[in-house]
Design a protein around this motif. Structure first.
Motif, PDB file in Angstrom:
ATOM      1  N   THR A  52       0.815  -1.216   0.000  1.00  0.00           N
ATOM      2  CA  THR A  52       0.000   0.000   0.000  1.00  0.00           C
ATOM      3  C   THR A  52       0.850   1.269   0.000  1.00  0.00           C
ATOM      4  OG1 THR A  52      -0.155  -0.123   2.417  1.00  0.00           O
ATOM      5  CG2 THR A  52      -1.945  -1.107   1.147  1.00  0.00           C
ATOM      6  N   GLU A  53       2.042   1.225   0.573  1.00  0.00           N
ATOM      7  CA  GLU A  53       2.905   2.403   0.611  1.00  0.00           C
ATOM      8  C   GLU A  53       3.710   2.592  -0.670  1.00  0.00           C
ATOM      9  OE1 GLU A  53       5.181   3.153   4.238  1.00  0.00           O
ATOM     10  OE2 GLU A  53       3.865   1.757   5.296  1.00  0.00           O
ATOM     11  N   GLU A  54       3.619   1.659  -1.583  1.00  0.00           N
ATOM     12  CA  GLU A  54       4.283   1.796  -2.874  1.00  0.00           C
ATOM     13  C   GLU A  54       3.569   2.881  -3.677  1.00  0.00           C
ATOM     14  OE1 GLU A  54       6.031   2.105  -6.081  1.00  0.00           O
ATOM     15  OE2 GLU A  54       6.962   0.572  -4.812  1.00  0.00           O
ATOM     16  N   LYS A  55       4.285   3.930  -4.100  1.00  0.00           N
ATOM     17  CA  LYS A  55       3.666   5.051  -4.800  1.00  0.00           C
ATOM     18  C   LYS A  55       3.028   4.645  -6.125  1.00  0.00           C
ATOM     19  CE  LYS A  55       6.512   8.746  -2.810  1.00  0.00           C
ATOM     20  NZ  LYS A  55       7.385   9.899  -3.108  1.00  0.00           N
ATOM     21  N   PRO A  92      15.129   7.217  -4.166  1.00  0.00           N
ATOM     22  CA  PRO A  92      13.829   6.553  -4.311  1.00  0.00           C
ATOM     23  C   PRO A  92      13.898   5.231  -5.077  1.00  0.00           C
ATOM     24  CG  PRO A  92      14.062   8.166  -6.034  1.00  0.00           C
ATOM     25  CD  PRO A  92      15.318   8.252  -5.215  1.00  0.00           C
ATOM     26  N   MET A  93      15.118   4.744  -5.356  1.00  0.00           N
ATOM     27  CA  MET A  93      15.232   3.505  -6.121  1.00  0.00           C
ATOM     28  C   MET A  93      14.844   2.296  -5.289  1.00  0.00           C
ATOM     29  SD  MET A  93      16.021   4.699  -9.024  1.00  0.00           S
ATOM     30  CE  MET A  93      16.299   3.177  -9.936  1.00  0.00           C
ATOM     31  N   GLU A  94      15.345   2.241  -4.045  1.00  0.00           N
ATOM     32  CA  GLU A  94      15.008   1.138  -3.146  1.00  0.00           C
ATOM     33  C   GLU A  94      14.945   1.681  -1.718  1.00  0.00           C
ATOM     34  OE1 GLU A  94      18.475   0.875  -4.114  1.00  0.00           O
ATOM     35  OE2 GLU A  94      18.179   0.185  -6.162  1.00  0.00           O
ATOM     36  N   LEU A  95      13.863   1.396  -1.035  1.00  0.00           N
ATOM     37  CA  LEU A  95      13.734   1.783   0.369  1.00  0.00           C
ATOM     38  C   LEU A  95      12.711   0.879   1.032  1.00  0.00           C
ATOM     39  CD1 LEU A  95      11.480   4.932   0.751  1.00  0.00           C
ATOM     40  CD2 LEU A  95      12.030   4.033  -1.497  1.00  0.00           C
ATOM     41  N   TYR A  96      12.675   0.933   2.370  1.00  0.00           N
ATOM     42  CA  TYR A  96      11.698   0.146   3.107  1.00  0.00           C
ATOM     43  C   TYR A  96      10.457   0.973   3.409  1.00  0.00           C
ATOM     44  CZ  TYR A  96      14.756  -3.844   4.046  1.00  0.00           C
ATOM     45  OH  TYR A  96      15.543  -4.954   3.926  1.00  0.00           O
ATOM     46  N   ALA A  97       9.318   0.305   3.408  1.00  0.00           N
ATOM     47  CA  ALA A  97       8.079   0.918   3.867  1.00  0.00           C
ATOM     48  C   ALA A  97       8.172   1.119   5.376  1.00  0.00           C
ATOM     49  CB  ALA A  97       6.888   0.032   3.505  1.00  0.00           C
ATOM     50  N   SER A  98       7.155   1.695   5.973  1.00  0.00           N
ATOM     51  CA  SER A  98       7.196   2.035   7.398  1.00  0.00           C
ATOM     52  C   SER A  98       7.310   0.817   8.306  1.00  0.00           C
ATOM     53  CB  SER A  98       5.948   2.848   7.779  1.00  0.00           C
ATOM     54  OG  SER A  98       4.768   2.123   7.489  1.00  0.00           O
ATOM     55  N   ASP A  99       7.004  -0.387   7.780  1.00  0.00           N
ATOM     56  CA  ASP A  99       7.136  -1.583   8.611  1.00  0.00           C
ATOM     57  C   ASP A  99       8.587  -2.049   8.738  1.00  0.00           C
ATOM     58  OD1 ASP A  99       7.683  -2.679   6.139  1.00  0.00           O
ATOM     59  OD2 ASP A  99       5.981  -4.057   6.120  1.00  0.00           O
ATOM     60  N   GLY A 100       9.488  -1.418   7.983  1.00  0.00           N
ATOM     61  CA  GLY A 100      10.899  -1.755   8.074  1.00  0.00           C
ATOM     62  C   GLY A 100      11.296  -3.056   7.403  1.00  0.00           C
ATOM     63  N   LYS A 101      10.383  -3.670   6.649  1.00  0.00           N
ATOM     64  CA  LYS A 101      10.721  -4.948   6.011  1.00  0.00           C
ATOM     65  C   LYS A 101      10.179  -5.106   4.592  1.00  0.00           C
ATOM     66  CE  LYS A 101       6.813  -7.360   8.221  1.00  0.00           C
ATOM     67  NZ  LYS A 101       6.419  -8.494   9.095  1.00  0.00           N
ATOM     68  N   THR A 102       9.250  -4.247   4.190  1.00  0.00           N
ATOM     69  CA  THR A 102       8.668  -4.347   2.855  1.00  0.00           C
ATOM     70  C   THR A 102       9.379  -3.401   1.907  1.00  0.00           C
ATOM     71  OG1 THR A 102       6.510  -4.879   3.789  1.00  0.00           O
ATOM     72  CG2 THR A 102       6.561  -4.169   1.500  1.00  0.00           C
ATOM     73  N   LYS A 117       3.469  -8.870 -15.521  1.00  0.00           N
ATOM     74  CA  LYS A 117       3.386  -8.974 -16.980  1.00  0.00           C
ATOM     75  C   LYS A 117       3.688 -10.398 -17.436  1.00  0.00           C
ATOM     76  CE  LYS A 117       2.592  -5.937 -19.229  1.00  0.00           C
ATOM     77  NZ  LYS A 117       1.297  -5.463 -19.782  1.00  0.00           N
ATOM     78  N   LEU A 118       4.570 -11.091 -16.705  1.00  0.00           N
ATOM     79  CA  LEU A 118       4.909 -12.476 -17.050  1.00  0.00           C
ATOM     80  C   LEU A 118       3.966 -13.486 -16.404  1.00  0.00           C
ATOM     81  CD1 LEU A 118       8.818 -12.335 -16.794  1.00  0.00           C
ATOM     82  CD2 LEU A 118       7.401 -12.229 -18.862  1.00  0.00           C
ATOM     83  N   GLY A 119       3.073 -12.999 -15.526  1.00  0.00           N
ATOM     84  CA  GLY A 119       2.092 -13.882 -14.903  1.00  0.00           C
ATOM     85  C   GLY A 119       2.659 -14.767 -13.819  1.00  0.00           C
ATOM     86  N   VAL A 120       3.693 -14.277 -13.097  1.00  0.00           N
ATOM     87  CA  VAL A 120       4.299 -15.079 -12.032  1.00  0.00           C
ATOM     88  C   VAL A 120       4.361 -14.268 -10.745  1.00  0.00           C
ATOM     89  CG1 VAL A 120       5.677 -16.442 -13.648  1.00  0.00           C
ATOM     90  CG2 VAL A 120       6.654 -14.364 -12.657  1.00  0.00           C
ATOM     91  N   LYS A 121       4.547 -14.965  -9.633  1.00  0.00           N
ATOM     92  CA  LYS A 121       4.720 -14.311  -8.347  1.00  0.00           C
ATOM     93  C   LYS A 121       6.175 -13.854  -8.205  1.00  0.00           C
ATOM     94  CE  LYS A 121       2.293 -15.795  -4.801  1.00  0.00           C
ATOM     95  NZ  LYS A 121       1.187 -14.810  -4.851  1.00  0.00           N
ATOM     96  N   VAL A 122       6.455 -13.049  -7.187  1.00  0.00           N
ATOM     97  CA  VAL A 122       7.799 -12.498  -7.041  1.00  0.00           C
ATOM     98  C   VAL A 122       8.159 -12.353  -5.566  1.00  0.00           C
ATOM     99  CG1 VAL A 122       6.940 -10.120  -7.170  1.00  0.00           C
ATOM    100  CG2 VAL A 122       9.345 -10.593  -7.713  1.00  0.00           C
ATOM    101  N   THR A 123       9.409 -12.612  -5.243  1.00  0.00           N
ATOM    102  CA  THR A 123       9.948 -12.322  -3.908  1.00  0.00           C
ATOM    103  C   THR A 123      11.161 -11.416  -4.087  1.00  0.00           C
ATOM    104  OG1 THR A 123      11.333 -14.313  -3.946  1.00  0.00           O
ATOM    105  CG2 THR A 123       9.173 -14.499  -2.898  1.00  0.00           C
ATOM    106  N   ILE A 124      11.287 -10.420  -3.213  1.00  0.00           N
ATOM    107  CA  ILE A 124      12.391  -9.464  -3.292  1.00  0.00           C
ATOM    108  C   ILE A 124      13.205  -9.563  -2.006  1.00  0.00           C
ATOM    109  CG2 ILE A 124      13.032  -7.038  -3.532  1.00  0.00           C
ATOM    110  CD1 ILE A 124      10.311  -6.627  -4.961  1.00  0.00           C
TER     111      ILE A 124
END
Length: 322
Positions: A52-55, A92-102, A117-124
């Protein structure tokens, strides 16, 4: 051998998708119909939603899979999802949301957009920068997206799909009262900068150019970090500050700071998504997904959400760095 296995599995998955969407099986005698039936797109509801915090959350969540691209995704990625590595902590390239982990920011946003777009799930996963390429080469991760410059040295290890062009920038007060549009306007000015790295080297070069041209030099103020350098512009001690453009754009997006970002033309270089060179199917899939996002306008919306429009590329280029 690995390529053949993956190709066979991908073909099997495509046949299964065609049968599931109503095409007759090969046993029915309608082999031509089954072979030419369009692939069914993956179920959008099963894909990851952006934080939700992703702009750019609304843009990402509206992205639907491309059936043709999804059909060509490596079998392992279809079953396990995209495993992405980044180094969180460079807004703004990479940062954590307010939960400190997302993870949020342009790089995680683009990783999520490519996955949808590829129709797959993702983990970062967050990893120290120097551990990222080794993690890709050992197969722990499918790709790295971490503000990584595509250059010849790194191309000796990974294959890049370039997704932005980024360089240096100038921060000035809102309204640009000093009238600074480029390096030549820094002559005779006081300019702050972090006391190391490419920004200082660039500023010293601009100062030397001023002197060679017979103009007043640049009064350079050096500081340990970006925040201290920015403060000099805010308090009026410096008329400008030199930093990475992405950092300048992030600061300029905060109205409380009352600053503007100016891109320094000619300093740009491509940043790439790095993958194992022999993983041809994945490289093609990521390139295809990025091109599709560019052509649909979704890519541009992702950049705009993070105030990074000036970083845009016109197409996905493989190993465009020099």
């Amino acid at each position: 051998m690995k390529t053949r296995i993956l190709t066979t599995l991908a073909a099997g998955a495509l046949l299964a998708a065609a049968t599931a969407c109503g095409a007759q099986s090969l046993d029915s005698g309608s082999s031509q119909a089954a072979a030419t039936a369009p692939a069914a797109a993956p179920d959008t509801a099963a894909l990851d939603q952006a934080p939700t915090e992703e702009k750019a959350a609304d843009v990402i969540n509206a992205i639907t899979p491309d059936a043709a691209l999804a059909a060509k995704v490596p079998a392992k990625v279809k079953t396990e999802g995209l495993k992405v590595v980044s180094s969180i902590g460079y807004p703004p390239m990479e940062l954590y949301a307010s939960d400190g982990k997302t993870a949020i920011g342009l790089d995680p946003a683009l990783a999520r957009a490519i996955a949808r777009k590829l129709g797959v799930k993702v983990t970062i996963t967050d990893e120290e920068f120097n551990s990222q390429i080794p993690g890709v080469l050992t197969g722990r991760y499918d790709f790295v997206i971490s503000s990584m410059t595509d250059n010849k040295e790194r191309q000796g290890q990974v294959t890049f799909v370039d997704y932005v062009r980024a360089g240096a920038g100038i921060l000035v007060k809102s309204g640009n009262p000093a009238g600074i549009a480029g390096p030549a306007d820094l002559c005779g000015k006081t300019v702050s900068v972090v006391d190391n790295g490419s920004s200082l080297a660039a500023l010293e070069g601009y100062a030397a150019d001023c002197t060679k041209a017979g103009k007043k030099g640049v009064d350079i103020l050096k500081f340990p970090g970006d925040q201290e350098a920015l403060l000099q512009v805010s308090n009026g001690r410096a008329q400008a500050s030199i930093t990475d453009y992405v950092v300048a754009a992030y600061k300029a997006a905060d109205p409380k700071l009352a600053v503007e970002a100016i891109a320094l033309e000619g300093t740009e270089s491509p940043w790439g998504i790095g993958m194992k060179p022999d993983n041809k199917e994945l490289i093609d899939s990521v390139k295809g997904a990025l091109d599709a996002l560019i052509q649909s306008g979704e890519y541009g919306k992702l950049l705009k959400a993070w105030n990074l429009d000036k970083l845009a590329v016109q197409s996905a280029v493989v190993n465009g760095g020099q």
